[in-house]
Design a protein around this motif. Structure first.
Motif, PDB file in Angstrom:
ATOM      1  N   GLU A   1      -8.807   0.903  -5.513  1.00 47.31           N
ATOM      2  CA  GLU A   1      -8.819  -0.236  -6.422  1.00 47.31           C
ATOM      3  C   GLU A   1      -7.595  -1.126  -6.194  1.00 47.31           C
ATOM      4  OE1 GLU A   1     -11.358  -0.913  -7.730  1.00 47.31           O
ATOM      5  OE2 GLU A   1     -12.445   0.833  -8.416  1.00 47.31           O
ATOM      6  N   GLY A   2      -6.484  -0.531  -5.837  1.00 48.25           N
ATOM      7  CA  GLY A   2      -5.308  -1.322  -5.493  1.00 48.25           C
ATOM      8  C   GLY A   2      -5.568  -2.194  -4.284  1.00 48.25           C
ATOM      9  N   ILE A   3      -6.213  -1.622  -3.258  1.00 50.57           N
ATOM     10  CA  ILE A   3      -6.545  -2.383  -2.055  1.00 50.57           C
ATOM     11  C   ILE A   3      -7.543  -3.492  -2.380  1.00 50.57           C
ATOM     12  CG2 ILE A   3      -7.641  -2.227   0.222  1.00 50.57           C
ATOM     13  CD1 ILE A   3      -6.571   0.656   0.383  1.00 50.57           C
ATOM     14  N   VAL A   4      -8.527  -3.178  -3.228  1.00 51.63           N
ATOM     15  CA  VAL A   4      -9.539  -4.165  -3.616  1.00 51.63           C
ATOM     16  C   VAL A   4      -8.897  -5.358  -4.324  1.00 51.63           C
ATOM     17  CG1 VAL A   4     -11.463  -4.588  -5.191  1.00 51.63           C
ATOM     18  CG2 VAL A   4     -11.483  -2.563  -3.719  1.00 51.63           C
ATOM     19  N   PHE A   5      -8.082  -5.092  -5.346  1.00 51.07           N
ATOM     20  CA  PHE A   5      -7.445  -6.176  -6.107  1.00 51.07           C
ATOM     21  C   PHE A   5      -6.489  -6.985  -5.229  1.00 51.07           C
ATOM     22  CE2 PHE A   5      -9.194  -4.145  -9.768  1.00 51.07           C
ATOM     23  CZ  PHE A   5      -9.252  -5.128 -10.751  1.00 51.07           C
ATOM     24  N   GLY A   6      -5.773  -6.304  -4.356  1.00 52.12           N
ATOM     25  CA  GLY A   6      -4.849  -6.996  -3.469  1.00 52.12           C
ATOM     26  C   GLY A   6      -5.575  -7.904  -2.496  1.00 52.12           C
TER      27      GLY A   6
ATOM     28  N   VAL B   1       0.841  -1.205   0.000  1.00 51.24           N
ATOM     29  CA  VAL B   1       0.000   0.000   0.000  1.00 51.24           C
ATOM     30  C   VAL B   1       0.873   1.251   0.000  1.00 51.24           C
ATOM     31  CG1 VAL B   1      -1.598   1.381   1.372  1.00 51.24           C
ATOM     32  CG2 VAL B   1      -2.041  -1.051   1.036  1.00 51.24           C
ATOM     33  N   GLY B   2       1.883   1.269   0.861  1.00 51.86           N
ATOM     34  CA  GLY B   2       2.785   2.423   0.906  1.00 51.86           C
ATOM     35  C   GLY B   2       3.506   2.635  -0.406  1.00 51.86           C
ATOM     36  N   ALA B   3       4.005   1.541  -0.989  1.00 46.97           N
ATOM     37  CA  ALA B   3       4.716   1.635  -2.261  1.00 46.97           C
ATOM     38  C   ALA B   3       3.786   2.055  -3.391  1.00 46.97           C
ATOM     39  CB  ALA B   3       5.365   0.289  -2.593  1.00 46.97           C
ATOM     40  N   GLY B   4       2.566   1.515  -3.380  1.00 45.54           N
ATOM     41  CA  GLY B   4       1.604   1.861  -4.421  1.00 45.54           C
ATOM     42  C   GLY B   4       1.213   3.327  -4.389  1.00 45.54           C
ATOM     43  N   ILE B   5       1.027   3.854  -3.186  1.00 40.44           N
ATOM     44  CA  ILE B   5       0.712   5.281  -3.050  1.00 40.44           C
ATOM     45  C   ILE B   5       1.891   6.114  -3.546  1.00 40.44           C
ATOM     46  CG2 ILE B   5       0.256   7.130  -1.396  1.00 40.44           C
ATOM     47  CD1 ILE B   5      -1.275   5.103   0.291  1.00 40.44           C
ATOM     48  N   GLY B   6       3.111   5.628  -3.277  1.00 39.11           N
ATOM     49  CA  GLY B   6       4.293   6.328  -3.777  1.00 39.11           C
ATOM     50  C   GLY B   6       4.293   6.431  -5.288  1.00 39.11           C
ATOM     51  N   LEU B   7       3.982   5.322  -5.980  1.00 42.71           N
ATOM     52  CA  LEU B   7       3.890   5.340  -7.441  1.00 42.71           C
ATOM     53  C   LEU B   7       2.784   6.274  -7.905  1.00 42.71           C
ATOM     54  CD1 LEU B   7       4.257   1.551  -8.389  1.00 42.71           C
ATOM     55  CD2 LEU B   7       5.894   3.381  -8.858  1.00 42.71           C
ATOM     56  N   PHE B   8       1.656   6.250  -7.193  1.00 39.59           N
ATOM     57  CA  PHE B   8       0.493   7.045  -7.581  1.00 39.59           C
ATOM     58  C   PHE B   8       0.790   8.541  -7.525  1.00 39.59           C
ATOM     59  CE2 PHE B   8      -4.145   8.177  -6.425  1.00 39.59           C
ATOM     60  CZ  PHE B   8      -4.455   8.420  -7.753  1.00 39.59           C
ATOM     61  N   ILE B   9       1.336   8.998  -6.404  1.00 38.44           N
ATOM     62  CA  ILE B   9       1.570  10.440  -6.288  1.00 38.44           C
ATOM     63  C   ILE B   9       2.733  10.894  -7.172  1.00 38.44           C
ATOM     64  CG2 ILE B   9       0.585  10.532  -3.975  1.00 38.44           C
ATOM     65  CD1 ILE B   9       3.343  10.761  -2.824  1.00 38.44           C
TER      66      ILE B   9
ATOM     67  N   LEU C   1      -0.160  -6.766  -7.233  1.00 38.19           N
ATOM     68  CA  LEU C   1      -1.413  -6.216  -7.775  1.00 38.19           C
ATOM     69  C   LEU C   1      -1.845  -4.969  -6.996  1.00 38.19           C
ATOM     70  CD1 LEU C   1      -3.437  -9.499  -8.467  1.00 38.19           C
ATOM     71  CD2 LEU C   1      -2.412  -7.949 -10.147  1.00 38.19           C
ATOM     72  N   THR C   2      -1.622  -4.986  -5.699  1.00 37.62           N
ATOM     73  CA  THR C   2      -1.973  -3.827  -4.868  1.00 37.62           C
ATOM     74  C   THR C   2      -1.230  -2.586  -5.322  1.00 37.62           C
ATOM     75  OG1 THR C   2      -2.410  -5.215  -2.922  1.00 37.62           O
ATOM     76  CG2 THR C   2      -1.955  -2.889  -2.523  1.00 37.62           C
ATOM     77  N   LEU C   3       0.087  -2.720  -5.513  1.00 39.62           N
ATOM     78  CA  LEU C   3       0.876  -1.518  -5.806  1.00 39.62           C
ATOM     79  C   LEU C   3       0.766  -1.066  -7.262  1.00 39.62           C
ATOM     80  CD1 LEU C   3       3.964  -2.001  -7.246  1.00 39.62           C
ATOM     81  CD2 LEU C   3       4.256  -3.290  -5.139  1.00 39.62           C
TER      82      LEU C   3
ATOM     83  N   PHE D   1      -2.780   2.328   8.751  1.00 41.87           N
ATOM     84  CA  PHE D   1      -1.473   1.701   8.611  1.00 41.87           C
ATOM     85  C   PHE D   1      -0.368   2.727   8.403  1.00 41.87           C
ATOM     86  CE2 PHE D   1      -4.406  -1.733   7.279  1.00 41.87           C
ATOM     87  CZ  PHE D   1      -4.174  -2.552   8.370  1.00 41.87           C
ATOM     88  N   ASP D   2      -0.706   3.844   7.759  1.00 42.33           N
ATOM     89  CA  ASP D   2       0.284   4.896   7.601  1.00 42.33           C
ATOM     90  C   ASP D   2       0.656   5.472   8.966  1.00 42.33           C
ATOM     91  OD1 ASP D   2       1.770   6.839   5.766  1.00 42.33           O
ATOM     92  OD2 ASP D   2       0.542   8.227   6.930  1.00 42.33           O
ATOM     93  N   THR D   3      -0.359   5.678   9.798  1.00 43.76           N
ATOM     94  CA  THR D   3      -0.123   6.228  11.134  1.00 43.76           C
ATOM     95  C   THR D   3       0.678   5.262  12.004  1.00 43.76           C
ATOM     96  OG1 THR D   3      -2.165   7.523  11.055  1.00 43.76           O
ATOM     97  CG2 THR D   3      -1.227   7.093  13.222  1.00 43.76           C
TER      98      THR D   3
END
Length: 457
Positions: A416-421, A149-157, A403-405, A280-282
Motif C-alpha cells: 500500500e505504501g508503494i501504491v500510494f507513492g 521504500v527502504g525507510a518505510g520498511i524500516g518503520l514497518f518492521i 506517503l510511501t514511507l 531495489f533492495d538487492t
C-alpha cells in the motif's frame, strides 16, 4: 602488489576457483570474513520462523527454521560460485513481514498462495535478469521513492518488533504504550539498549548477540519466577529441550505452492510488491557493499552484476519451493567485506556456518518473540537511514516519498505504501507541468494500482 601473507596460491584448488591472489586475499582472511558475515546475519534463523510462524498464518516453525537455513545456504553458495562475490543471502527482513502481515493476514491469502507469489516473483526476476530489463525498471522508479521504500520498511518492521514485545499494544485509540514494567516489554527494552550499545561499539555479530543476551535474561527471569510459563497466554517455556538436534523436517511447507490465484489482479499486485522491494533492495545492497570493497569499476558499475542478480533470483525461486519468503542479498555482507572478504570463498564459508547451525535448531526455535524484537527495532533503524537521501524541499519528490514511507506502517502493508507513492507521484508531477519527467512505466503502474482499488472494492 599483494599484501604480506597473501601471496599467489596458483597450485591451490581454492585459488583456481576463487582467484584469491588476484583479489589480494587468502584463505584465512576469507574464512574470518565468512564467519563474521554469518555472525551478523544469523539472527534471521531466530526471527524468520517467529514472523512466518505466526499462529494465524499456520506455517510450521520447525520447518521454517530448516527452510530458512537451506535457502540461505543455496543462495549464498550460488553467489559464491557463480559471481565469486563475498555476498551472503537469506530470507529478507521486511519481505517476510510483508508476506505475513499484508499478504496473509490483511489480504486473506493462505501462506501457500503467498509462497506461489514469491515463486512467480523469482521466475520473473530470472527472466528480467536474463533479458537485461532490470535497468529499465530501475530507471523508471524515481530515486526518492527508492529511498522511501527502504525507510518505510524500516518503520514497518520496527512497529512489528514493538508489538511482538508488547511495548506497543492495541487500545481504543488503535495503539498505545503497553506496561513497560511487565517482564516481556521490560526485557525487550533492555535487549534493545544492549543491542544499540553493541552496534555503536561496532561489535561483530551485535544483533545476534543482542538476541541471545535478551533470551538468556528471559531464561533467568523464568528460573527466578518473574517470567511465568502460561501456554494459553502465549508465554511458553524459554528453556530448550536440548542443545543439539537434527534439523526439523521441511515436509509441512516444502513444495506447497498454490497457484490457483495467479490470474487475479491482487495476486499480480502482490507479485509486483515482492519484485519491487527485492529488486531495489538487492541492487542497493550490491552497489553499497561492492563500493565499500572497491569492486566498482571506473564508471561506477559492478562487474558481473548479472551473475549476482541471477544468484539472487535463483535463491528466491528455490526458497519459495522450500517454503520461505523472498531470499535476497544481505547488507550485513558488508561486515565480512570490512574484515577483508573479497571473493566467493567468503560466501561459501558463510554458507557452511548456516549448515552447522542446522544442528542447533532447539536453541533457535526456543528464542521468544520479545528476544528478537530488539533485532527488528535495530534493523528498522538501519533501514530508516535512507530517509536522509530524500529531498523533502522538492514537494514533487518529497510528498510521494513521504506517503510511501508513512503508509507502510500505518496501513500495515508495504504494497500500500508503494501504491500510494506511485499514484501520488504520477498525478502530482503530471498536473504540475512535469508530465514528461515521469517514466511511461510509472503511468502504467499507476493505472494498474487504481484498477486494483476498483476491482477489490
Amino acid at each position: 602488489m599483494t599484501q604480506a601473507g597473501k601471496g599467489p596460491q596458483s597450485n591451490s584448488l581454492l585459488e583456481k576457483v576463487f582467484k584469491l591472489s588476484q583479489n589480494n586475499t587468502d584463505v584465512k582472511t576469507e574464512f574470518i570474513a565468512g564467519l563474521t558475515t554469518f555472525m551478523t546475519m544469523a539472527y534471521i534463523l531466530a526471527v524468520n520462523p517467529i514472523l512466518l510462524g505466526d499462529p494465524n498464518v499456520g506455517m510450521d516453525k520447525g520447518a521454517l527454521f530448516t527452510a530458512t537455513a537451506l535457502a540461505a545456504i543455496i543462495g549464498t553458495l550460488v553467489m559464491g560460485f557463480l559471481a565469486n562475490y563475498p555476498f551472503a543471502l537469506a530470507p529478507g527482513m521486511g519481505l517476510n513481514a510483508y508476506f505475513v502481515y499484508t499478504v496473509c493476514l490483511k489480504m486473506g491469502y493462505s501462506w501457500k498462495v503467498a509462497l506461489a507469489a514469491v515463486f512467480v516473483e523469482g521466475i520473473i526476476f530470472i527472466l528480467l535478469t536474463f533479458f537485461n530489463v532490470r535497468e529499465a525498471i530501475f530507471n523508471a522508479i524515481p530515486q526518492s521513492m527508492k529511498h522511501a521504500v527502504g525507510a518505510g520498511i524500516g518503520l514497518f518492521i520496527t512497529f512489528i518488533g514493538l508489538q511482538n514485545a508488547k511495548i506497543i499494544v492495541d487500545s481504543a485509540t488503535l495503539v498505545e504504550l503497553g506496561d513497560v514494567t511487565d517482564v516481556v516489554p521490560f526485557l525487550a527494552i533492555v535487549g534493545t539498549i544492549i543491542t544499540g550499545i553493541l552496534v555503536v561499539k561496532k561489535v561483530k555479530g551485535s544483533i545476534l548477540i543482542g538476541i541471545f543476551t535478551t533470551y538468556v535474561l528471559g531464561i533467568i527471569a523464568e528460573l527466578t519466577g518473574w517470567y511465568v510459563v502460561d501456554p494459553e497466554a502465549g508465554m511458553l517455556s524459554l528453556i530448550p529441550s536440548s542443545l543439539f538436534s537434527g534439523p526439523p523436517s521441511i515436509a509441512p511447507i516444502a513444495f506447497k505452492l498454490d497457484l490457483s490465484q495467479i490470474v487475479s489482479v491482487n495476486f499480480l499486485i502482490v507479485v509486483f510488491a515482492f519484485l519491487f522491494v527485492d529488486l531495489f533492495d538487492t541492487l542497493g545492497t550490491l552497489i553499497g557493499v561492492s563500493s565499500q570493497a572497491n569492486m566498482l569499476d571506473k564508471d561506477g558499475k559492478l562487474p558481473k552484476i548479472k551473475q549476482a542478480l541471477f544468484a539472487d533470483a535463483i535463491a528466491t525461486t528455490a526458497g519459495a519451493l522450500l517454503g520461505t519468503s523472498t531470499t535476497t542479498t544481505y547488507v550485513e555482507s558488508a561486515a565480512g567485506v570490512a574484515e577483508g572478504g573479497r571473493t566467493g570463498l567468503t560466501a561459501v564459508v558463510t554458507a557452511i556456518f548456516f549448515g552447522i547451525a542446522l544442528l542447533f535448531s532447539p536453541i533457535f526455535l526456543a528464542v521468544p518473540g520479545f528476544a528478537t524484537a530488539p533485532a527488528l527495532i535495530i534493523v528498522g533503524f538501519m533501514m530508516m537511514q535512507s530517509v536522509s537521501k530524500i529531498d523533502f524541499t522538492d514537494a514533487r519528490e518529497g510528498i510521494p516519498a513521504f506517503l510511501t514511507l508513512v503508509m507502510m506502517p500505518l496501513a500495515y502493508s508495504i504494497s500500500e505504501g508503494i501504491v500510494f507513492g506511485t499514484i501520488s507521484y504520477v498525478f502530482i508531477n503530471a498536473v504540475t507541468g512535469k508530465a514528461k519527467k515521469v517514466h511511461p512505466l510509472m503511468y502504467v503502474l499507476a493505472v494498474v494500482f487504481i484498477l486494483k482499488f476498483i476491482v477489490s472494492k
